[in-house]
Design a protein around this motif. Structure first.
Motif, short mmCIF file in Angstrom:
data_model
loop_
_atom_site.label_atom_id
_atom_site.label_comp_id
_atom_site.label_asym_id
_atom_site.label_seq_id
_atom_site.Cartn_x
_atom_site.Cartn_y
_atom_site.Cartn_z
N LEU A 1 0.76 -1.16 0.00
CA LEU A 1 -0.04 0.09 0.10
C LEU A 1 0.85 1.23 -0.10
N THR A 2 1.84 1.26 0.77
CA THR A 2 2.67 2.58 0.84
C THR A 2 3.65 2.41 -0.54
N TYR A 3 3.80 1.38 -1.19
CA TYR A 3 4.32 1.62 -2.73
C TYR A 3 3.53 1.92 -3.50
N PHE A 4 2.46 1.73 -3.48
CA PHE A 4 1.54 1.90 -4.54
C PHE A 4 0.61 3.24 -4.17
N MET A 5 0.62 3.56 -3.25
CA MET A 5 -0.06 4.94 -2.64
C MET A 5 0.94 6.02 -2.00
N SER A 6 0.60 7.11 -1.89
CA SER A 6 1.27 8.35 -1.46
C SER A 6 1.26 7.59 0.28
N ASN A 7 1.94 8.40 0.84
CA ASN A 7 1.94 8.20 2.38
C ASN A 7 0.66 8.87 2.67
N ASP A 8 0.44 9.96 2.50
CA ASP A 8 -0.75 10.62 2.74
C ASP A 8 -2.21 9.74 2.74
N HIS B 1 8.79 1.61 0.45
CA HIS B 1 8.24 2.89 0.05
C HIS B 1 9.06 3.91 -0.69
N MET B 2 10.53 3.91 -0.10
CA MET B 2 11.49 5.13 -0.70
C MET B 2 11.72 4.94 -1.98
N SER B 3 11.34 3.59 -2.77
CA SER B 3 11.65 3.50 -4.19
C SER B 3 10.18 3.37 -4.81
N SER B 4 9.37 3.94 -4.17
CA SER B 4 8.14 3.83 -4.99
C SER B 4 7.87 4.98 -6.15
N PRO B 5 7.48 4.63 -7.23
CA PRO B 5 7.46 5.82 -8.39
C PRO B 5 6.68 7.01 -8.12
#
Length: 494
Positions: free
Chosen positions: A404-411, A446-450
């Motif tokens: 979820l944090t990979y495919f979504m923003s943290n917000d 998450h830090m490597s999420s697009p």
């Protein structure tokens, strides 16, 4: 239907960029635009894009001026002592170089800003990776994971968001998680050690003369260490085999010069002269470059400390701080307007690439949010949780935080999904704090999420294709996140 289309859009984007069928900027713009039409909301595409751009504009501004600021600081020599210290530790040993990358990224991450971390880390380590012809995706992957672990600091963002969303104290989330996060950081260092050993076996150890010869060779595609076969895609002449290298990473060249801990040679006078000349030829390490401002070193150091302190204390919005910092740094270090223009032009390529990527990502996030796909995806994932997993919602939240944090923003995750997970956990006797702690374990991935603008700073400055970085880092980042989750459960924190 929106759930399926949402996952299909993300999958299409990842597949195309990993297969290098489209550039990240084109994929971030064209794929969501196409899926917006599929959803039947093509008429609202403009509104979605404007909303996305409006939300990310401050981030783009921050990155633009941060790149200029730290670019100037690199030009004037602020980080040269860091580079020399790293060279002294790393010697010519690829294993030490990779471990040094992890340690440097972790230390610099204390300021809580990923973009700053990546700019400093890449600026310090890039010349060394180029010198030794090491895989640049190893550098970007290790830096991203180390920063992901440190991103859980209360001022880093995720922890503060979780505390706000669940109305708990950020200290109560972070402090008990310190042992688990320490294990995660040790896992990153251990992984860096293993990857460094692979690099040592692949490239061996070089003298400066040998490295300089290889540096001038034409470059080929980025080497993906650990993503497949261990063979290198580029082999240079004059390599000292790994098995013949000393355990401390030093090697002996044909001229009798031995690489010392500070990167200089000892031996004959001719060898000394060659090594000194080689030192001057490496990008970013030239001690005689005309942009150096040694008399202003302490001014620049104090300015940087003041800037980072103001950022941590939130005295002003981060974009405003970097805007003021960049203007002040340019004015003091380069008082003549032609020199200022030259410095801005020197970093214009990075500024354009990163800011362009951020605005392109705004299209992706705007469509994903505006069409409602992200909400449907989150709800579907929450609803698929088996009833029997209720008492284990801490574990479930930790596992869900990865995708979820990979495919979504943290917000989107912390303010949209986390309260639902916390409510489900509360119904089964799982405390809100446990859910909050579990929610931050996915940050190394998450830090490597697009969808994270800082990652484009990382790959852009390292001259690495985003698809190559993704293929390399995802599996290791997932492993690091699972180590943190396991440690949290083992220590009774989650």
């Amino acid at each position: 239907m929106l759930t399926i289309l949402g996952f299909a859009m993300i999958a299409t984007f990842l597949v195309l960029i990993m297969m290098k069928k489209m550039s990240p900027i084109a994929a971030l713009v064209l794929i969501p635009a196409l899926f917006c039409v599929f959803v039947g909301k093509g008429a609202h595409l403009g509104d979605y894009v404007i909303d996305g751009v409006s939300s990310l504009a401050p981030t783009a501004a921050m990155l633009m001026f941060a790149i200029v600021y730290f670019g100037v600081m690199i030009d004037v020599g602020l980080f040269d002592p860091i580079v020399r210290a790293i060279l002294k530790f790393c010697k010519a040993d690829p294993m030490r170089v990779v471990v040094g990358t992890a340690l440097l990224a972790a230390i610099v991450s204390l300021d809580g800003d990923g973009s700053t971390t990546f700019m400093i880390t890449v600026s310090a380590m890039y010349p060394l990776y180029k010198r030794l012809k090491m895989s640049l995706v190893v550098m970007t992957g290790v830096a991203a994971m180390a920063n992901g672990v440190m991103n859980t600091l209360p001022w880093g963002g995720p922890t503060a968001r979780a505390a706000t969303a669940l109305k708990v104290d950020a200290t109560d989330i972070f402090v008990p998680m310190i042992p688990a996060l320490a294990v995660g950081l040790l896992a990153v260092v251990a992984l860096a050690y293993v990857l460094g050993l692979r690099e040592r076996r692949r490239v061996g150890t070089l003298t400066l003369d040998q490295a300089l010869v290889r540096e001038r060779e034409p470059e080929s595609e980025t080497v993906l260490v650990g993503a497949g076969a261990g063979a290198a895609t580029r082999e240079g002449a004059g390599r000292t085999p790994g098995k013949g290298a000393a355990s401390d990473g030093t090697g002996t060249g044909s001229g009798g010069a031995v690489v010392g801990s500070d990167g200089t040679g000892t031996g004959s006078d001719a060898a000394d002269g060659n090594d000194r000349e080689a030192d001057d030829d490496f990008q970013g390490l030239d001690p005689n470059r005309p942009t150096l401002r040694p008399r202003l070193y302490w001014f620049n150091a104090l300015l940087t400390v003041a800037l980072l302190t103001a950022m941590i204390m939130e005295l002003l919005p981060i974009p405003v701080l970097f805007l003021l910092g960049a203007a002040l740094a340019l004015t003091v270090n380069f008082p003549h307007i032609p020199d200022q223009k030259a410095r801005i032009a020197a970093h214009a390529d990075n500024v354009l690439n990163v800011s362009g990527m951020v605005f392109a990502a705004a299209v992706f996030t705007g469509v994903l949010t505006g069409t409602g796909m992200v909400d449907h995806m989150a709800n579907w994932l929450v609803e698929t949780i088996p009833e029997g997993m209720g008492p284990h919602m801490g574990l479930v939240t930790g596992l869900l935080s990865l995708p979820l944090t990979y495919f979504m923003s943290n917000d989107g995750f912390y303010f949209g999904v986390l309260p639902v997970l916390a409510e489900a956990g509360h119904a089964h006797g799982v405390s809100t704090l446990e859910i909050a702690r579990a929610s931050i374990v996915g940050q190394p991935l998450h830090m490597s999420s697009p969808l994270v603008p800082a990652v484009y700073v990382l790959v852009g400055m390292a001259k690495v294709e985003f698809g190559d970085h993704t293929k390399f880092v995802v599996k290791w980042a997932v492993l690091t996140s699972l180590v943190i989750l396991a440690a949290g459960i083992l220590f009774g924190i989650i």
